[in-house]
Design a protein around this motif. Structure first.
Motif, PDB file in Angstrom:
ATOM      1  N   UNK A 217       0.820  -1.206   0.000  1.00 22.27           N
ATOM      2  CA  UNK A 217       0.000   0.000   0.000  1.00 22.27           C
ATOM      3  C   UNK A 217       0.857   1.261   0.000  1.00 22.27           C
ATOM      4  N   UNK A 218       1.945   1.247   0.740  1.00 24.69           N
ATOM      5  CA  UNK A 218       2.832   2.412   0.750  1.00 24.69           C
ATOM      6  C   UNK A 218       3.512   2.599  -0.600  1.00 24.69           C
ATOM      7  N   UNK A 219       3.860   1.500  -1.260  1.00 22.44           N
ATOM      8  CA  UNK A 219       4.415   1.599  -2.621  1.00 22.44           C
ATOM      9  C   UNK A 219       3.392   2.230  -3.552  1.00 22.44           C
ATOM     10  N   UNK A 220       2.138   1.788  -3.418  1.00 19.25           N
ATOM     11  CA  UNK A 220       1.080   2.345  -4.264  1.00 19.25           C
ATOM     12  C   UNK A 220       0.897   3.842  -3.990  1.00 19.25           C
ATOM     13  N   UNK A 221       0.897   4.226  -2.718  1.00 22.32           N
ATOM     14  CA  UNK A 221       0.745   5.639  -2.382  1.00 22.32           C
ATOM     15  C   UNK A 221       1.894   6.468  -2.942  1.00 22.32           C
ATOM     16  N   UNK A 222       3.081   5.916  -2.951  1.00 20.71           N
ATOM     17  CA  UNK A 222       4.218   6.629  -3.547  1.00 20.71           C
ATOM     18  C   UNK A 222       4.014   6.813  -5.051  1.00 20.71           C
ATOM     19  N   UNK A 223       3.477   5.789  -5.702  1.00 23.43           N
ATOM     20  CA  UNK A 223       3.170   5.898  -7.123  1.00 23.43           C
ATOM     21  C   UNK A 223       2.103   6.969  -7.371  1.00 23.43           C
ATOM     22  N   UNK A 224       1.105   7.020  -6.509  1.00 21.45           N
ATOM     23  CA  UNK A 224       0.046   8.023  -6.629  1.00 21.45           C
ATOM     24  C   UNK A 224       0.631   9.422  -6.466  1.00 21.45           C
ATOM     25  N   UNK A 225       1.468   9.597  -5.450  1.00 25.04           N
ATOM     26  CA  UNK A 225       2.074  10.913  -5.230  1.00 25.04           C
ATOM     27  C   UNK A 225       2.951  11.317  -6.407  1.00 25.04           C
ATOM     28  N   UNK A 226       3.675  10.369  -6.965  1.00 23.29           N
ATOM     29  CA  UNK A 226       4.503  10.665  -8.139  1.00 23.29           C
ATOM     30  C   UNK A 226       3.631  11.067  -9.324  1.00 23.29           C
ATOM     31  N   UNK A 227       2.508  10.400  -9.491  1.00 26.55           N
ATOM     32  CA  UNK A 227       1.590  10.742 -10.582  1.00 26.55           C
ATOM     33  C   UNK A 227       1.106  12.178 -10.443  1.00 26.55           C
ATOM     34  N   UNK A 228       0.689  12.558  -9.238  1.00 23.48           N
ATOM     35  CA  UNK A 228       0.158  13.906  -9.033  1.00 23.48           C
ATOM     36  C   UNK A 228       1.252  14.962  -9.126  1.00 23.48           C
ATOM     37  N   UNK A 229       2.504  14.569  -8.894  1.00 22.62           N
ATOM     38  CA  UNK A 229       3.617  15.503  -9.095  1.00 22.62           C
ATOM     39  C   UNK A 229       3.965  15.630 -10.573  1.00 22.62           C
ATOM     40  N   UNK A 230       3.437  14.732 -11.385  1.00 18.22           N
ATOM     41  CA  UNK A 230       3.706  14.773 -12.817  1.00 18.22           C
ATOM     42  C   UNK A 230       4.873  13.910 -13.238  1.00 18.22           C
ATOM     43  N   UNK A 231       5.387  13.108 -12.318  1.00 16.73           N
ATOM     44  CA  UNK A 231       6.510  12.226 -12.638  1.00 16.73           C
ATOM     45  C   UNK A 231       5.996  11.012 -13.400  1.00 16.73           C
ATOM     46  N   UNK A 232       6.764  10.548 -14.383  1.00 20.90           N
ATOM     47  CA  UNK A 232       6.339   9.342 -15.116  1.00 20.90           C
ATOM     48  C   UNK A 232       6.420   8.119 -14.200  1.00 20.90           C
ATOM     49  N   UNK A 233       5.536   7.149 -14.407  1.00 23.78           N
ATOM     50  CA  UNK A 233       5.582   5.943 -13.565  1.00 23.78           C
ATOM     51  C   UNK A 233       6.884   5.197 -13.762  1.00 23.78           C
ATOM     52  N   UNK A 234       7.430   4.701 -12.639  1.00 21.53           N
ATOM     53  CA  UNK A 234       8.694   3.968 -12.698  1.00 21.53           C
ATOM     54  C   UNK A 234       8.506   2.534 -13.165  1.00 21.53           C
ATOM     55  N   UNK A 235       7.312   2.031 -12.963  1.00 21.44           N
ATOM     56  CA  UNK A 235       7.037   0.643 -13.311  1.00 21.44           C
ATOM     57  C   UNK A 235       5.574   0.528 -13.696  1.00 21.44           C
ATOM     58  N   UNK A 236       5.209  -0.632 -14.163  1.00 20.09           N
ATOM     59  CA  UNK A 236       3.821  -0.875 -14.482  1.00 20.09           C
ATOM     60  C   UNK A 236       3.010  -0.911 -13.190  1.00 20.09           C
ATOM     61  N   UNK A 237       1.847  -0.274 -13.212  1.00 16.81           N
ATOM     62  CA  UNK A 237       1.022  -0.182 -12.023  1.00 16.81           C
ATOM     63  C   UNK A 237       0.578  -1.550 -11.527  1.00 16.81           C
ATOM     64  N   UNK A 238       0.451  -1.665 -10.204  1.00 17.17           N
ATOM     65  CA  UNK A 238       0.013  -2.922  -9.594  1.00 17.17           C
ATOM     66  C   UNK A 238      -1.230  -2.703  -8.745  1.00 17.17           C
TER      67      UNK A 238
END
Length: 91
Positions: free
Chosen positions: A67-88
Motif C-alpha cells: 500500500x505504501x508503494x502504491x501511495x508513492x506511485x500516486x504521489x509521483x503521478x500527481x507531481x507529474x513524474x512518469x511511472x517507474x514501473x507498471x502499475x500494480x
C-alpha cells in the motif's frame, strides 16, 4: 480567413468533439484510479485488524509495504513524474 477555415474544417467538428470528450473521460478515469483515499482507508483497516489480532505482523507488514508503494506511485503521478514501473493497483 477564420470563417473560411471554420467552413473547411466543419466536417471534422464531430471528430474533434469526440476527441475532446474522450480526453475528459481519460482525465476522470485517471483521477479516480490515482485517488489515494482507498489506499489510505485500507491502511487504516489493516492497522485495526492487526490491533484486533485478526492478522499477524508478517501479513500486516507485507500489505503495508504494498500500500505504501502504491501511495508513492500516486504521489509521483500527481507531481507529474512518469511511472517507474507498471502499475500494480490494487495491491
Amino acid at each position: 480567413m477564420g470563417v473560411i477555415t471554420q467552413l473547411l474544417t466543419l466536417p471534422l467538428a464531430p471528430v474533434r468533439g469526440v476527441a475532446w470528450v474522450m480526453g475528459r473521460v481519460v482525465d476522470a478515469a485517471e483521477a479516480q484510479y490515482y485517488d489515494p483515499a482507498p489506499a489510505e482507508e485500507e491502511l487504516a483497516r489493516l492497522e485495526k485488524a492487526l490491533l484486533a489480532g485478526e492478522i499477524d505482523e508478517e501479513t500486516f507488514e507485507r500489505r503495508e509495504d504494498e500500500l505504501l508503494d502504491w501511495l508513492e506511485e500516486v504521489r509521483a503521478y500527481w507531481r507529474g513524474a512518469p511511472p517507474e514501473r507498471e502499475s500494480r493497483w490494487p495491491p
